[in-house]
Design a protein around this motif. Structure first.
Motif, PDB file in Angstrom:
ATOM      1  N   HIS A  69       1.485  10.821   3.498  1.00 10.18           N
ATOM      2  CA  HIS A  69       1.285   9.501   4.106  1.00 10.18           C
ATOM      3  C   HIS A  69      -0.150   9.357   4.623  1.00 10.18           C
ATOM      4  O   HIS A  69      -0.799   8.338   4.418  1.00 10.18           O
ATOM      5  N   LEU A  70      -0.631  10.400   5.280  1.00  7.43           N
ATOM      6  CA  LEU A  70      -1.995  10.390   5.814  1.00  7.43           C
ATOM      7  C   LEU A  70      -3.018  10.294   4.678  1.00  7.43           C
ATOM      8  O   LEU A  70      -3.976   9.527   4.763  1.00  7.43           O
ATOM      9  N   ALA A  71      -2.794  11.043   3.603  1.00 12.47           N
ATOM     10  CA  ALA A  71      -3.716  10.999   2.474  1.00 12.47           C
ATOM     11  C   ALA A  71      -3.727   9.618   1.829  1.00 12.47           C
ATOM     12  O   ALA A  71      -4.778   9.126   1.409  1.00 12.47           O
ATOM     13  N   GLU A  72      -2.561   8.976   1.794  1.00 10.41           N
ATOM     14  CA  GLU A  72      -2.464   7.670   1.152  1.00 10.41           C
ATOM     15  C   GLU A  72      -3.096   6.557   1.981  1.00 10.41           C
ATOM     16  O   GLU A  72      -3.756   5.665   1.452  1.00 10.41           O
ATOM     17  N   HIS A  73      -2.919   6.591   3.297  1.00  4.28           N
ATOM     18  CA  HIS A  73      -3.337   5.474   4.146  1.00  4.28           C
ATOM     19  C   HIS A  73      -4.516   5.771   5.072  1.00  4.28           C
ATOM     20  O   HIS A  73      -5.111   4.845   5.617  1.00  4.28           O
TER      21      HIS A  73
END
Length: 158
Positions: A90-94
């Motif tokens: 999630h962190l990598a995506e957003h």
């Protein structure tokens, strides 16, 4: 790829919590709150209720999980939380988009504060603000060098 929610303080705090846990390892809620306070000190937007609400949401969404317990805290003990694989994804995506937007917001705030201090003749405050910006710039440069040691950072970052 899931669409990012509208930019909001809660969304930024969610990503900041995930980033802290990814970089610092397991932490308890109060330590996360204190660290976020120092990060967002100029804006004075962080409250304990916001941080604990965000932590609860992240745990329900399985983006963070319990990683142990710290004995001896004033309340009897504190649960340690860590980021999960789902949280890292999630962190990598957003994360990149959130920090770019937050960076743009900070630039606007600093420019506005600088202009206001200049208009009212607060030259000492203007010099202090410039020092804070230079200090932050130096921290970001060092992070970039650590992350991209072979190149010293990308052309876009310099």
């Amino acid at each position: 790829m899931q669409e990012a929610p509208r930019l909001s303080l809660r969304w930024i705090v969610r990503l900041a919590v995930l980033a802290l846990l990814a970089s610092q390892g397991p932490m308890h809620g109060y330590a996360i709150y204190k660290r976020l306070l120092s990060i967002f000190a100029r804006a004075r937007l962080i409250s304990p209720s916001l941080v604990y609400t965000v932590l609860s949401e992240l745990e329900q969404e399985e983006l963070v999980e319990e990683a142990g317990f710290v004995e001896g805290a004033p309340s009897g003990g504190r649960r340690l939380l860590r980021i999960t694989e789902k949280g890292l994804n999630h962190l990598a995506e957003h994360g990149g988009m959130a920090w770019r937007l937050f960076g743009e917001l900070l630039v606007l705030l600093v420019q506005g504060e600088a202009e206001a201090r200049l208009q009212i003749g607060d030259y000492g405050g203007l010099v202090n603000l410039a020092g804070e910006v230079i200090g932050l710039s130096e921290k970001l440069r060092k992070i970039g060098e650590r992350v991209l040691p072979e190149t010293g950072g990308s052309e876009e970052v310099r």
